[in-house]
Design an enzyme around this catalytic site. Structure first.
Site, PDB file in Angstrom:
ATOM      1  N   THR A   1      10.525 -83.732 122.195  1.00 54.52           N
ATOM      2  CA  THR A   1      11.386 -84.158 121.100  1.00 54.52           C
ATOM      3  C   THR A   1      12.595 -83.220 121.009  1.00 54.52           C
ATOM      4  O   THR A   1      12.593 -82.131 121.561  1.00 54.52           O
ATOM      5  CB  THR A   1      10.611 -84.210 119.760  1.00 54.52           C
ATOM      6  OG1 THR A   1       9.431 -84.987 119.943  1.00 54.52           O
ATOM      7  CG2 THR A   1      11.438 -84.799 118.637  1.00 54.52           C
TER       8      THR A   1
ATOM      9  N   THR B   1      13.056 -88.682 120.486  1.00 59.81           N
ATOM     10  CA  THR B   1      11.932 -88.247 121.314  1.00 59.81           C
ATOM     11  C   THR B   1      11.550 -89.292 122.348  1.00 59.81           C
ATOM     12  O   THR B   1      11.867 -90.473 122.208  1.00 59.81           O
ATOM     13  CB  THR B   1      10.712 -87.927 120.427  1.00 59.81           C
ATOM     14  OG1 THR B   1       9.688 -87.320 121.218  1.00 59.81           O
ATOM     15  CG2 THR B   1      10.177 -89.173 119.759  1.00 59.81           C
ATOM     16  N   VAL B   2      10.850 -88.824 123.386  1.00 58.50           N
ATOM     17  CA  VAL B   2      10.064 -89.702 124.261  1.00 58.50           C
ATOM     18  C   VAL B   2       8.588 -89.324 124.167  1.00 58.50           C
ATOM     19  O   VAL B   2       7.771 -89.766 124.958  1.00 58.50           O
ATOM     20  CB  VAL B   2      10.531 -89.635 125.733  1.00 58.50           C
ATOM     21  CG1 VAL B   2      11.881 -90.329 125.893  1.00 58.50           C
ATOM     22  CG2 VAL B   2      10.567 -88.201 126.252  1.00 58.50           C
TER      23      VAL B   2
ATOM     24  N   SER C   1       5.082 -91.210 112.947  1.00 55.55           N
ATOM     25  CA  SER C   1       5.822 -90.107 113.565  1.00 55.55           C
ATOM     26  C   SER C   1       5.779 -88.881 112.675  1.00 55.55           C
ATOM     27  O   SER C   1       5.571 -88.983 111.462  1.00 55.55           O
ATOM     28  CB  SER C   1       7.285 -90.519 113.785  1.00 55.55           C
ATOM     29  OG  SER C   1       8.067 -89.420 114.209  1.00 55.55           O
TER      30      SER C   1
END
Length: 581
Positions: free
Chosen positions: A374, A392-393, A445
């Site tokens: 992130t 983010t990924v 999240s």
């Protein structure tokens, strides 16, 4: 980095910070004297200023910074991921939360993440096609440019296109992260085309070019939403996922939508705080923790007691996160109750100042209540517009899968759902029905972009760090409340508790041996760097990558703070835009 204890920082604040009351009578300035940007990479910070000099505002700069981070920080974020944009329009005074979180494909039912024996399939949850949700970040660029920006998307994306095409030097964290994830990433031909283009893995100092990503960014700049979610790129994304065994459809990719939501607002002491609502869990957790802690004058307490109380507030907020939070479009989140002062007072009453509360004594049953990964950046422009953006990924390099011909590294955010109820995800946090996957649903999240404002200071802050994001932002808020400046807040030592497992984690230098012993005497279990030598997992040496900017209204000056743990980050202030309103 030379570590200082939080106690020493707080004492210094008490000795050297002038009382707020001595400065509150001044008329606040109408505008900042320029702009401030703090991000995790100097190329991204520079791109933001380039966009401001081209006549853009903070929102155009946010697109530029975000897109460049998507190019230079594939370890942390990218077009194949998502994010949250917390925006403040100075002209109208409006705050808005732009939700560009990834969405679950229809095929991603909980049963897909179980092995034949019924055990959870961790590999499928974090690696490859089943780990990826439908990306949201490209749609956010289009939405923010059209609704809040001043420049065409082609201008804001120009720096990212140039850097993707021409390349940038590989830095240590990039090379180290690739080594950690290489086995997974080299499973997929599209990923090998990008990361092994020179015949070997990326090495520090080498130039890293991404021509396919440059083309994808150019199509996004030229065609907007359709340039990514439909047409050539959309077809390649679906084909690439499905070739590896996934089940995306063109229709669900094209159906992705950005959501605008009302931010969470709360008052903590002299601060008005604006922060992230669900599907972020951060804002509700912050509201709970801060309102619990408002019952004590933290700066007057000795460090072990202060850490004990902060930890107990963390424990209770994360317990509620586990059971009650999810995508508000799919589940009824009891936000008003969870963020109320009365509810916080009730939680405060359960805290024993002289003894830790074992997490298993806080009910583990649902009640009738109803670090490197992130990245974050913060912006204030010369008109007073603000942007706090966390994107983010998920884990290092996301799912590891790049659909061939796109340059887009896909996320592994599906692991942020409760894929198997009560089973911890990669960050050790659990969830139940409220965060179970459904078609089109957004996973919970921890990203917590945040604004703070008092009579004499305006602050933008946030950080990466998985579940630790929330507690790092909490410590940043407490640091600003203690009088620290932006750089001192970015450097603060960090500690964390998330209900389960029942331990306080801390990075190097966060606690002196005396403080650690005092916390243990209160009944806390600590997980500190080096504990793995004694058979435990230990705690990371350093955490996060906090990026923050502040506008000091009393002197009308801007400051930036970039986390010293990250050597390629950059916080800068320029006079760009001043006097041109």
């Amino acid at each position: 980095m030379k570590s200082r204890s939080i106690a020493a920082v707080f004492v210094a604040c008490l000795l050297f910070v002038a009382p707020l009351s001595a400065r509150d009578t001044r008329t606040p300035p109408a505008h900042p004297p320029g702009a401030a940007i703090a991000s995790a990479h100097e190329l991204a910070t520079d791109a933001g200023f380039e966009t401001l000099r081209a006549g853009g505002n903070a929102f155009d700069a946010a697109i530029a910074v975000s897109a460049v981070l998507s190019v230079v920080e594939p370890i942390s974020s990218g077009l194949g991921g998502g994010g949250f944009f917390l925006l403040h329009d100075a002209k109208t005074g409006k705050d808005v939360f732009v939700d560009a979180r990834e969405m679950s494909p229809a095929s991603a039912t909980p049963e897909r993440y179980l092995k034949p024996d019924g055990e959870f399939d961790r590999d499928r949850a974090i690696n490859g096609p089943w780990a990826a949700g439908i990306p949201g970040l490209p749609a956010a660029f289009v939405h923010v440019a059209q609704k809040y920006g001043k420049l065409p998307l082609s201008t804001s994306l120009a720096p990212a296109i140039r850097i993707a095409r021409d390349g940038f030097p590989v830095y240590a964290r990039f090379a180290r992260g690739y080594r950690q994830r290489s086995e997974v990433m080299e499973r997929y031909p599209g990923t090998r085309e990008v990361f092994l283009a020179g015949g070997a893995a990326p090495k520090e100092g080498e130039l890293f070019r991404q021509p396919d990503l440059a083309r994808t960014l150019q199509l996004l700049a030229d065609e907007g939403f359709d340039g990514f979610y439909r047409g050539e790129v959309g077809a390649k994304l679906v084909a690439g996922v499905n070739a590896e065994g996934g089940q995306w459809t063109a229709d669900e990719l094209a159906a992705y939508t950005v959501k605008e939501r009302d931010p969470i607002r709360l008052r903590y002491r002299d601060w008005d705080i604006v922060t992230a609502p669900p599907p972020s869990s951060g804002g509700i957790a912050l509201a709970q923790m801060l309102q619990i802690l408002e019952g004590w004058k933290l700066q007057e307490l000795d460090e072990p007691l202060r850490v004990h109380l902060v930890t107990e507030s963390m424990r209770r907020a994360f317990r509620d996160r586990t059971f009650y939070l999810g995508d508000p479009d799919f589940v009824k989140v009891p936000q008003r109750l969870l963020t109320s002062a009365d509810y916080a007072a009730g939680l405060r009453a359960t805290i024993n100042p002289a003894k830790a509360t074992p997490s298993d004594l806080l009910s583990g049953e649902q009640t009738p209540l109803e670090d490197d990964e992130t990245t974050h950046f913060s912006i204030i422009d010369a008109d007073g517009n603000r942007a706090a953006v966390t994107q983010t990924v998920n884990l290092l390099f996301g799912s590891g899968l790049v659909p061939p011909g796109t340059g887009v590294l896909l996320n592994n955010e599906m692991d942020d759902f409760a894929l198997k109820p009560g089973t911890p995800n990669a960050f050790g946090v659990m969830g139940f029905d409220a965060n179970a996957p459904q078609p089109g649903k957004r996973m919970l999240s921890s990203m917590t972009p945040t604004f703070m404002q008092s009579a004499d200071r305006v602050v933008v802050l946030g950080t990466p760090g998985g579940s630790r994001i929330i507690t790092m932002v909490l410590l940043g808020i407490l640091g600003y409340d203690a009088g620290l400046d932006a750089q001192a807040v970015a450097a603060l030592p960090r500690y964390h508790h998330q209900w389960m497992p029942d331990v306080i984690e801390a990075e190097s230098g966060a606690f002196t041996p005396q403080v650690a012993q005092a916390l243990q005497a209160l009944g806390h279990t600590l997980k500190l760097p080096g504990d793995e030598a004694a058979g435990g997992r230990g705690s990371s040496h350093v955490w996060g990558n906090l990026q923050t900017v502040e506008w000091d209204l009393s002197d009308n000056v801007l400051h930036g703070g970039s986390d010293p743990r990250n050597p390629v980050g950059k916080a800068a202030v320029e006079a760009v835009g001043a006097g041109k309103r």
